[in-house]
Design a protein around this motif. Structure first.
Motif, PDB file in Angstrom:
ATOM      1  N   GLY A 168       8.765 -11.924   7.661  1.00  0.00           N
ATOM      2  CA  GLY A 168       8.905 -12.589   6.380  1.00  0.00           C
ATOM      3  C   GLY A 168       7.729 -12.436   5.458  1.00  0.00           C
ATOM      4  N   VAL A 169       6.857 -11.477   5.708  1.00  0.00           N
ATOM      5  CA  VAL A 169       5.748 -11.222   4.786  1.00  0.00           C
ATOM      6  C   VAL A 169       6.273 -10.396   3.624  1.00  0.00           C
ATOM      7  N   VAL A 170       6.063 -10.904   2.405  1.00  0.00           N
ATOM      8  CA  VAL A 170       6.552 -10.214   1.219  1.00  0.00           C
ATOM      9  C   VAL A 170       5.439  -9.326   0.679  1.00  0.00           C
ATOM     10  N   PHE A 171       5.742  -8.064   0.488  1.00  0.00           N
ATOM     11  CA  PHE A 171       4.749  -7.124  -0.019  1.00  0.00           C
ATOM     12  C   PHE A 171       4.989  -6.930  -1.504  1.00  0.00           C
ATOM     13  N   ASP A 172       4.074  -7.441  -2.303  1.00  0.00           N
ATOM     14  CA  ASP A 172       4.243  -7.396  -3.757  1.00  0.00           C
ATOM     15  C   ASP A 172       4.083  -5.968  -4.250  1.00  0.00           C
ATOM     16  N   VAL A 219       0.843  -1.197   0.000  1.00  0.00           N
ATOM     17  CA  VAL A 219       0.000   0.000   0.000  1.00  0.00           C
ATOM     18  C   VAL A 219       0.874   1.242   0.000  1.00  0.00           C
ATOM     19  N   THR A 220       2.124   1.068  -0.465  1.00  0.00           N
ATOM     20  CA  THR A 220       3.048   2.204  -0.470  1.00  0.00           C
ATOM     21  C   THR A 220       2.548   3.335  -1.365  1.00  0.00           C
ATOM     22  N   ASP A 221       1.852   2.981  -2.468  1.00  0.00           N
ATOM     23  CA  ASP A 221       1.356   4.033  -3.348  1.00  0.00           C
ATOM     24  C   ASP A 221       0.218   4.819  -2.705  1.00  0.00           C
ATOM     25  N   LEU A 222      -0.518   4.182  -1.779  1.00  0.00           N
ATOM     26  CA  LEU A 222      -1.594   4.903  -1.097  1.00  0.00           C
ATOM     27  C   LEU A 222      -1.051   5.722   0.068  1.00  0.00           C
ATOM     28  N   PHE A 223      -0.232   5.071   0.896  1.00  0.00           N
ATOM     29  CA  PHE A 223       0.321   5.722   2.084  1.00  0.00           C
ATOM     30  C   PHE A 223       1.840   5.600   2.018  1.00  0.00           C
ATOM     31  N   PRO A 224       2.560   6.670   1.728  1.00  0.00           N
ATOM     32  CA  PRO A 224       4.027   6.553   1.639  1.00  0.00           C
ATOM     33  C   PRO A 224       4.677   6.095   2.943  1.00  0.00           C
ATOM     34  N   THR A 225       4.036   6.328   4.067  1.00  0.00           N
ATOM     35  CA  THR A 225       4.626   5.894   5.328  1.00  0.00           C
ATOM     36  C   THR A 225       4.695   4.386   5.442  1.00  0.00           C
ATOM     37  N   ALA A 226       3.933   3.693   4.603  1.00  0.00           N
ATOM     38  CA  ALA A 226       3.945   2.232   4.665  1.00  0.00           C
ATOM     39  C   ALA A 226       5.251   1.648   4.163  1.00  0.00           C
ATOM     40  N   ASN A 227       6.080   2.458   3.533  1.00  0.00           N
ATOM     41  CA  ASN A 227       7.323   1.936   2.964  1.00  0.00           C
ATOM     42  C   ASN A 227       8.181   1.281   4.037  1.00  0.00           C
ATOM     43  N   PHE A 228       8.556   2.043   5.041  1.00  0.00           N
ATOM     44  CA  PHE A 228       9.421   1.490   6.083  1.00  0.00           C
ATOM     45  C   PHE A 228       8.683   0.472   6.935  1.00  0.00           C
ATOM     46  N   HIS A 229       7.387   0.681   7.148  1.00  0.00           N
ATOM     47  CA  HIS A 229       6.642  -0.267   7.971  1.00  0.00           C
ATOM     48  C   HIS A 229       6.597  -1.636   7.314  1.00  0.00           C
ATOM     49  N   GLU A 230       6.383  -1.653   6.009  1.00  0.00           N
ATOM     50  CA  GLU A 230       6.334  -2.948   5.331  1.00  0.00           C
ATOM     51  C   GLU A 230       7.701  -3.609   5.313  1.00  0.00           C
ATOM     52  N   ARG A 231       8.737  -2.782   5.208  1.00  0.00           N
ATOM     53  CA  ARG A 231      10.077  -3.376   5.281  1.00  0.00           C
ATOM     54  C   ARG A 231      10.332  -3.990   6.648  1.00  0.00           C
ATOM     55  N   GLU A 232       9.813  -3.359   7.684  1.00  0.00           N
ATOM     56  CA  GLU A 232      10.002  -3.914   9.021  1.00  0.00           C
ATOM     57  C   GLU A 232       9.228  -5.225   9.181  1.00  0.00           C
ATOM     58  N   VAL A 233       8.003  -5.268   8.647  1.00  0.00           N
ATOM     59  CA  VAL A 233       7.218  -6.512   8.726  1.00  0.00           C
ATOM     60  C   VAL A 233       7.920  -7.611   7.936  1.00  0.00           C
ATOM     61  N   TYR A 234       8.467  -7.238   6.789  1.00  0.00           N
ATOM     62  CA  TYR A 234       9.218  -8.237   6.024  1.00  0.00           C
ATOM     63  C   TYR A 234      10.444  -8.698   6.794  1.00  0.00           C
ATOM     64  N   ASP A 235      11.106  -7.770   7.463  1.00  0.00           N
ATOM     65  CA  ASP A 235      12.325  -8.109   8.191  1.00  0.00           C
ATOM     66  C   ASP A 235      12.025  -9.083   9.323  1.00  0.00           C
ATOM     67  N   PHE A 236      10.993  -8.807  10.075  1.00  0.00           N
ATOM     68  CA  PHE A 236      10.764  -9.579  11.293  1.00  0.00           C
ATOM     69  C   PHE A 236       9.835 -10.761  11.103  1.00  0.00           C
TER      70      PHE A 236
END
Lengths: 233, 172
Positions: free
Chosen positions: B124-128, B105-122
């Motif tokens: 393993g959810v891949v955000f397509d 949802v990075t295109d909707l909410f730019p703040t999701a960029n780092f949040h999704e990276r953190e979820v992926y880091d901890f």
């Protein structure tokens, strides 16, 4: 420190008159020799060197976690007055610092950075592990931390506590001073390969190799490491 | 948002996006949450941000969760905040460990960029569709996703007197 000194004359007036005579050139031969001997301190060069080093321990301004606040309190506050031990001059460049205080938890992402900062410090250099976290990961016994900074750094003094009292850290610094005075041999650090690791900006080629004792074993490692070579050019 | 408003919101999302978009609703302790199918997350959040009559313009937080032992294990929570109505809405989705894919949802909410990276880091959810899907906190060569519940605790056993007999040959 082992100091020998011949005993001067007790009477102040007599000493003052002899000083006047010496300055006027009236003292000769045995009198002159006795006068000079009374004003000399005799010691070994290593002792004098270590005495100078222990009384000018400049710490590196490097904080890792909550212990850093306590470290700043110790080093920077006039209440604790670390200039009594010559350790109040905080240097924010590793090239000008003598002592690295690991203040706080060491994460596995921070460990290579700490090691490189330690490598950049000029010899002689010492490390104090401050607090339970830097010594053994403390309460953070998990995936993110290095359990004990002595896995990648030669640490001289461990200060327990969470955080240590200012008195404890000062006592650790005094212990480090005793260590510098009594046992300045740094040979045990060879197993950390931490000698001759200084980086020399602006110099290149074989003449840039440091001439310290550990240079021989470390030279292949540094020349292979392109990451350290890159910023020199 | 109360429970009635949550049900009305769920119905509006079903009508606007798709019938299978909303899997369920949950309301407890004045906290409303909308459970969404993972493939429909982007569409639902687009509707909630732009199309709905009560828009939620701020993504206050985005975090992961591991529901071990229930399946599907991994969850991603979107906490939406509406400054107009001063209300919050949770949007939750669940994915399996085998197929941990959620649209970004990075295109909707730019703040999701780092949040999704953190979820992926901890977790393993891949955000397509994420522009920069890398680890953000752990070292780049780290193996595993340490906040999953089946991840080993790590660390080292500390020797005390009470567990001395449990650490065989500790003196070696």
């Amino acid at each position: 420190m082992d100091v020998t000194r011949s005993k001067p004359t007790d009477d102040f007036r007599v000493r003052q008159l002899r000083a006047q005579q010496m300055l006027r050139g009236h003292l000769e031969d045995d009198d002159l020799q006795e006068y000079v001997e009374q004003r000399l301190l005799l010691t070994k060069f290593e002792d004098a060197q270590n005495w100078a080093r222990r009384n000018a321990l400049w710490p590196l301004g490097f904080g890792l976690a909550c212990c850093a606040i306590e470290m700043i309190t110790v080093i920077g506050s006039p209440r604790n007055d670390l200039s009594r031990f010559g350790a109040e001059v905080i240097r924010f460049s590793p090239r000008q610092a003598d002592m690295l205080i690991l203040s706080g938890r060491v994460s596995i992402k921070m460990a290579p950075i700490i090691r490189r900062i330690y490598d950049q410090m000029l010899e002689p250099k010492w490390v104090i592990s401050m607090g339970a976290c830097a010594s053994s990961a403390g309460m953070f016994n998990n995936y993110a931390l290095v359990a004990g900074a002595d896995k990648f750094l030669p640490i001289d003094v461990y200060v327990p506590g969470c955080p240590p009292r200012p008195e404890a850290l000062m006592y650790g610094i005094m212990k480090l001073q005793d260590k510098i005075t009594s046992d300045p041999n740094l040979g045990w650090r060879e197993r950390y390969q931490s000698q001759g690791t200084e980086e020399y900006p602006g110099l290149d080629g074989p003449e840039a190799e440091p001439s310290s004792q550990g240079a021989g074993q470390d030279a292949p490692r540094r020349s292979k490491d392109a990451g350290l070579d890159a910023p020199r050019r | 948002m109360d429970a009635t408003g949550l049900e009305m919101m769920a119905q509006r999302v079903r009508e606007a996006v798709a019938d299978d978009a909303v899997v369920g609703t949950h309301h407890a302790y004045d906290s409303a949450s909308l459970e969404v199918a993972p493939a429909r997350v982007h569409d639902v959040l687009t509707h909630l941000r732009d199309g709905d009559e009560q828009p939620y313009g701020i993504l206050a937080s985005l975090h992961g969760c591991d529901y071990l032992p229930s399946e599907p294990r991994l969850g991603v929570h979107y906490e939406l905040l509406s400054m107009q109505s001063r209300e919050r809405l949770n949007v939750k989705t669940r994915v399996t460990v085998e197929e941990p894919h959620v649209p970004t949802v990075t295109d909707l909410f730019p703040t999701a960029n780092f949040h999704e990276r953190e979820v992926y880091d901890f977790f393993g959810v891949v955000f397509d569709g994420h522009p920069d899907m890398r680890r953000i906190l752990m070292p780049e060569d780290y193996e595993g996703h340490p906040q999953r519940r089946d991840f080993p605790m790590g660390g080292e056993p500390v020797l005390f007197t009470f567990n001395e007999h449990k650490l065989p040959r500790w003196y070696d």
